[in-house]
Design an enzyme around this catalytic site. Sequence first.
Site, PDB file in Angstrom:
ATOM      1  N   ASN A 134       0.813  -1.214   0.000  1.00 14.99           N
ATOM      2  CA  ASN A 134       0.000   0.000   0.000  1.00 14.99           C
ATOM      3  C   ASN A 134       0.848   1.267   0.000  1.00 14.99           C
ATOM      4  O   ASN A 134       0.331   2.371   0.157  1.00 14.99           O
ATOM      5  CB  ASN A 134      -0.943   0.009   1.211  1.00 14.99           C
ATOM      6  CG  ASN A 134      -2.038  -1.040   1.085  1.00 14.99           C
ATOM      7  OD1 ASN A 134      -2.500  -1.341  -0.009  1.00 14.99           O
ATOM      8  ND2 ASN A 134      -2.438  -1.612   2.217  1.00 14.99           N
ATOM      9  N   HIS A 193       3.032   2.488   2.113  1.00 19.24           N
ATOM     10  CA  HIS A 193       3.339   3.195   3.351  1.00 19.24           C
ATOM     11  C   HIS A 193       4.000   2.215   4.316  1.00 19.24           C
ATOM     12  O   HIS A 193       4.018   1.000   4.079  1.00 19.24           O
ATOM     13  CB  HIS A 193       2.108   3.882   3.962  1.00 19.24           C
ATOM     14  CG  HIS A 193       0.952   2.970   4.232  1.00 19.24           C
ATOM     15  ND1 HIS A 193      -0.319   3.416   4.438  1.00 19.24           N
ATOM     16  CD2 HIS A 193       0.872   1.615   4.325  1.00 19.24           C
ATOM     17  CE1 HIS A 193      -1.135   2.398   4.659  1.00 19.24           C
ATOM     18  NE2 HIS A 193      -0.429   1.302   4.597  1.00 19.24           N
ATOM     19  N   CYS A 227       2.897   6.988   7.448  1.00 21.11           N
ATOM     20  CA  CYS A 227       4.284   7.399   7.261  1.00 21.11           C
ATOM     21  C   CYS A 227       4.770   6.873   5.911  1.00 21.11           C
ATOM     22  O   CYS A 227       4.567   5.695   5.591  1.00 21.11           O
ATOM     23  CB  CYS A 227       5.149   6.859   8.395  1.00 21.11           C
ATOM     24  SG  CYS A 227       6.905   7.170   8.206  1.00 21.11           S
TER      25      CYS A 227
END
Length: 424
Positions: free
Chosen positions: A321, A323, A358
């Site tokens: 994904n 991240h 993040c």
Amino acid sequence: MIAAIAASSFFPAPSSSSSSAASLKDSKTISDGPESLSVRGIVAKPASSSGAMQVKAKAQAVPKINGTKTGLKSETLKHEEDFPYFAPRTFYNQLPDWSMLLAAITTIFLAAEKQWTLIDWKPRRPDMLADAFGLGKIVQDGLTFRQNFSIRSYEIGADRTASIETLLNHLQETALNHVRVAGLMDDGFGATPEMSKRNLIWVVAKMHVFVEKYPSWGDVVQVDTWVGSSGKNGMRRDWHVIDCRTGGTVVRATSVWVLMNKNTRKLAKMPDEVRAEIGPYFIERTAVVDEDSRKLPKLDDDTAHHVQKGLTPRWGDLDVNQHVNNVKYIGWILESAPTSILESHELAGLTLEYRRECGRDSVLQSLTTVSAECSDGMQDAGMECVHLLRLESGDEIVRGRTKWRPKHTRSFGSSTGPLITGSA
């Protein structure tokens, strides 16, 4: 004496088979002299101009190799060739060529042994994997997923026990395999077909983990997981991990997951089509871990006791994904934990609240403070720490609380307090 010699020249005595063969061999060769005697002492025909005597009118010319005469067949030799020659019958020359047969038998045996190992595999110890080569299975009421894991040498830490990251990776792996075995896996990271149509992915918002016992290298753990509803737009997933040998509880964990749009990176409501897909798999059951309802305080440079700066994700820290995987946050949070606690205590409980995701280019800071009751020097008592993981700009990524117990002792509590990335 002279008479015997003269008689022998006209009437030679019979010889043995070997001498007869030798005499026949001599009869093939004709001397190069102008005249020569036959075997029986009869005067032979005069030699030809080449110095070689014709033995038979229809005989072939004597072949030559580099000017040297080779064998010439006589009538007697031709007569001998009419009878086939048989070599002495021995045990060795009657044996067949066993090499090809032996190679074929060996190949068949090895192939059969491999198939038998895969089909009829049985554990050597009762605590070894029951489905060593599978991805787990649906058990009990058809809504609980079960999978076994063996603790490997590269999954243990300095204490010779599995790390907290290892245990959380097991939880995430069973979550993904649950979706796959249930037939809901599409092209996303745990996304269902209806979620993929709408570019939706699962992200974890809260997580509560309680570790009762850390398994060691070679131990086998059994992970059970199931899902239930959490409000209108969320889903709760629980895990219960036990030791296959003793049957004792290893980990209890619960989590809350929400949907996020993969393109806009914003949280989204759960569509009715998605709820229709996953709703039949929900179990109405109390969470396996009691929720820690205490609010997590915000830390800053003034209130934090320990700060670790310059933490950056590596390429391997990203999931599909795009991240950072949620398990990686645990390691960053513990980067700022005091070394004295890590040496004398082990992590017993974990509560995390994710605020934002993040990315690969993020630079983070890890802040930790030790609670007041843990700073009085009572090393035999449980300790508690508060954590914050933030970007250098100050934006919060994760708030957390950890509980610690002295090493080599039993757990001191039965609940912990609460995880964004990964799969449900």
